[in-house]
Scaffold this active site. Structure first.
Site: not given
Length: 417
Positions: A154, A180, A300, A327, A331
């Site tokens: 991102q 990613s 994800d 995140k 997670r």
């Protein structure tokens, strides 16, 4: 809101049809591009909380404000990263970007450093390296910067999205292993789609300046991350189960479309229909061998896959998951805690998850969601195997507000407690 989920095993899912909202990832990228190029028109945008937060912030950025403006993105990590870049080039506007308590624990220094190297003026209001941040928008004339590429894509996408509005475009050098990659390619593909020239060769990305863009109307593909929970439901169901979802592309820009190949190991096949829908069906018994996959390009869906494997009683080794530590929650630790409650034998490292096979699922277990939408939705399909409680279930509104209603449509019994 806590929910208790059950499923009547006598009611096999047959030919259910659902419409999934537009991709949050595509929507948020296109909303920013629309703010930069107002002639763009968008269809099938996401109705998620994250996209609503992004849209509201961008709309407010068009309003006159006498002094600095406070913008709260709550839990929306994508909005935090993208808006940091966006407001850095809004000349004469000053904003403070903040978020939830968890958002203030999520790092942003790599992006801030890169923008400041280009000539932006961004400072920290509290803890160095973390939101809230103060941004004084200005004209950026530098066009070359290097960025660590192994933390969050991102950061990279945020820079790429504003690049065509920079006076000389942007030349971005990526340092280290790139995380990613599909999300970076998605950003570049959307830029190409509106007429911006880009290149991605080796570790260098170039985006050319574009005062105007050619495209005027774009249709957002439905969200593959949201589709993952339906793949899990079909995998955990009996042979012959079918669910049709719209609207999806065979040549998707979304990294989570890897579901199509991954879930074949769980007996699930995907048919792409002529009306841009997909039909996912349980065609055969799942593979009993341990499942192993590197998810660095689609982290994800890690929670969904881990829960699917547990529900099917097969072992799995999932790697490439270092970004899951930063995140909405950690997670990996969250998965370890909640799956252990259900009877799993599981261990995690900083970037991997190892689950042993187990044929027993404890019933009536209360699953904590940690303010993480994906925790709630990833665990819900286990109601096919055993009654389960999902705490703070309203958190799904972050990406898939209609999730619980859609579950009811295929026969899940959901009781608020």
């Amino acid at each position: 809101m806590d929910l208790f989920l059950t499923y009547n095993s006598q009611l096999a899912i047959r030919n259910s049809q659902l419409s999934i909202t537009g991709s949050k990832s595509e929507t948020n990228r296109l909303l920013l591009l629309q703010a930069l190029y107002p002639n763009l028109k968008l269809e099938n945008t996401s109705n998620s909380d994250d996209s609503e937060v992004m849209l509201k912030a961008l709309q407010n950025s068009q309003l006159p404000t006498p002094n600095s403006q406070l913008i709260d993105v709550h839990h929306a990590g994508t909005a935090m990263r993208f808006l940091t870049a966006y407001f850095s080039i809004q000349e004469g506007r000053e904003v403070v970007l903040t978020g939830s308590s968890r958002m203030k624990e999520r790092p942003i220094q790599i992006l801030v450093d890169a923008l400041n190297q280009l000539g932006a003026e961004i400072t920290y209001e509290e803890k160095k390296g973390f939101p809230p941040i103060r941004i004084k928008g200005k004209k950026i004339t530098q066009n070359k910067v290097s960025l660590s590429a192994n933390v969050s894509s991102q950061y990279i996408s945020a820079l790429l999205l504003i690049a065509p509005k920079l006076e000389k475009g942007l030349e971005l050098i990526l340092e280290g292993e790139i995380t990613s990659v599909p999300y970076i390619k998605m950003t570049l593909a959307l830029l190409n789609e509106i007429g911006v020239t880009t290149s991605f060769v080796g570790n260098k990305i170039t985006v050319c300046h574009a005062e105007l863009v050619s495209a005027s109307q774009l249709i957002v593909e439905s969200d593959w991350s949201s589709a993952s929970y339906w793949y899990s439901i079909v995998a955990l169901s009996s042979i012959g189960t079918q669910i049709t979802l719209s609207s999806y592309k065979k040549n998707s820009l979304q990294g989570d479309s890897a579901l199509v190949n991954i879930y074949q190991d769980f007996g699930v096949e995907t048919t792409f229909n002529s009306d841009n829908s997909i039909t996912i069906s349980k065609e055969k018994k799942h593979n009993l061998l341990p499942f192993s996959h590197n998810l660095k390009d689609s982290p994800d869906i890690a929670q969904t896959i881990a829960v699917t494997c547990f529900g099917l009683g097969i072992a799995c080794d999932l790697t490439g998951l270092h970004t899951l530590k930063i995140k909405e929650t950690d997670r990996l630790e969250a998965l370890k805690i909640e799956l252990t409650k259900l009877g799993a034998e599981i261990s995690v490292t900083n970037d991997a998850l190892y689950l042993k096979s187990s044929l027993t699922i404890k019933e009536n277990i209360s699953i904590s969601t940690y303010q993480d939408h994906r925790m709630a939705m990833a665990f819900a399909p286990l109601a096919l195997k055993a009654p389960i409680q999902i705490n703070e279930a309203e958190v799904v509104s972050k990406s898939y507000p209609d999730f619980w209603e859609d579950l009811k449509k295929v026969g899940f019994s959901i009781e608020e407690i």
